[in-house]
Design an enzyme around this catalytic site. Structure first.
Site, PDB file in Angstrom:
ATOM      1  CD  GLU A  55      -2.895  -1.208   0.116  1.00  0.00           C
ATOM      2  OE1 GLU A  55      -3.045  -0.181  -0.585  1.00  0.00           O
ATOM      3  OE2 GLU A  55      -3.516  -2.268  -0.073  1.00  0.00           O
ATOM      4  CB  CYS A  57      -6.113  -2.935   6.150  1.00  0.00           C
ATOM      5  SG  CYS A  57      -6.396  -4.667   6.610  1.00  0.00           S
ATOM      6  CG  HIS A 100      -4.590  -5.168   1.871  1.00  0.00           C
ATOM      7  ND1 HIS A 100      -4.864  -3.835   1.685  1.00  0.00           N
ATOM      8  CD2 HIS A 100      -5.436  -5.594   2.858  1.00  0.00           C
ATOM      9  CE1 HIS A 100      -5.836  -3.475   2.520  1.00  0.00           C
ATOM     10  NE2 HIS A 100      -6.190  -4.520   3.242  1.00  0.00           N
TER      11      HIS A 100
HETATM   12  N1  PCA Z   1      -8.474  -6.961   6.391  1.00  0.00           N
HETATM   13  C1  PCA Z   1      -9.380  -5.847   6.576  1.00  0.00           C
HETATM   14  C2  PCA Z   1      -9.404  -5.601   8.062  1.00  0.00           C
HETATM   15  C3  PCA Z   1      -8.703  -6.748   8.691  1.00  0.00           C
HETATM   16  C4  PCA Z   1      -8.096  -7.493   7.572  1.00  0.00           C
HETATM   17  O1  PCA Z   1      -7.340  -8.477   7.670  1.00  0.00           O
HETATM   18  C5  PCA Z   1      -9.013  -4.652   5.725  1.00  0.00           C
HETATM   19  O2  PCA Z   1      -8.555  -4.844   4.588  1.00  0.00           O
HETATM   20  O3  PCA Z   1      -9.189  -3.525   6.151  1.00  0.00           O
END
Ligand code: PCA
Length: 213
Positions: free
Chosen positions: A79, A143, A167
């Site tokens: 990100e 996240c 992610h």
């Molecule tokens: N993914 C979510 C919140 C917790 C996770 O593992 C997100 O992408 O915000």
């Protein structure tokens, strides 16, 4: 000297979260003379950042990589930016909170860039044959909250600690479970996935690359 690696607990009806599995697996490993501290954060808007703050104060890490699941993404998403928004979309957090179009920190800056070398990390993952890309949105769930809140905190403290968010996609097992629970047998598509061992390797490489800056 430590590297803080966080994952998130399962949420939204899942019983596992690859980010928690990777954090547990890498916990205690040594990377370039640093010990990885792998921890799992709650998927709760009211509690997650407090835990992150405690971890930072306890371990005083050289770098921080937070991770979470983005089911449906095809590879590793490094990100670039966290924005000042809490919005759970259609997935309440694990405490039942459902923020809609809220600010994380009222009246404060709209966004913070990750301070990981996002482009170099993605290049090194691609060189290793791991599908990856720079992502320009971490969403608006926890996240994104971890990226925004942690960067804002480090900035307030004038702490020069590289920090970013990665992610992870579904594992094959999780994608199969989602297809089984959904419409997979009626012709719907199945979510893309990546074996956990490749996900762990991606995070090891992310930490290594981060220490090179
Ligand atoms: N993914 C979510 C919140 C917790 C996770 O593992 C997100 O992408 O915000």
């Amino acid at each position: 000297m430590t590297l803080l690696l966080t994952g998130y607990e399962p949420f939204g009806g899942d019983d596992e979260n690859p980010s928690a599995m990777v954090a547990r697996e890498l916990d205690g490993e040594e990377i370039a003379g640093h010990e990885v501290v792998g921890e799992v954060l709650p998927v709760e808007f009211d509690a997650a950042f407090e835990e992150m703050q405690e971890l930072i104060e306890t371990h005083d890490p050289t770098a921080i990589v937070a991770t979470g699941l983005a089911a449906g993404r095809a590879g590793i998403s490094v990100e670039r930016v966290g924005i000042n928004v809490n919005d759970c979309g259609s997935t309440p957090d694990n405490a039942g909170a459902e923020p809609r179009n809220e600010r994380i920190r009222n009246g404060e800056t709209a966004g913070y860039f990750a301070t990981l070398p996002v482009v170099s990390v993605v290049e090194s993952l691609l060189d290793a044959g791991i599908p990856a890309h720079v992502s320009n949105t971490a969403g608006t769930h926890l996240c994104n909250n971890a990226l925004y809140s942690t960067r804002a905190y480090l900035d307030r403290q004038n702490r020069d600690v590289p920090m970013g968010f990665v992610h992870l996609p579904c594992t094959p097992e999780l994608a199969a479970k989602h297809a089984k629970d959904g419409d997979g047998t009626s012709g719907a598509s199945v979510q893309p996935s990546m074996p956990l061992s490749m996900q762990s390797d991606a995070i090891r490489r992310t930490l290594e690359m981060t220490l090179k800056i």
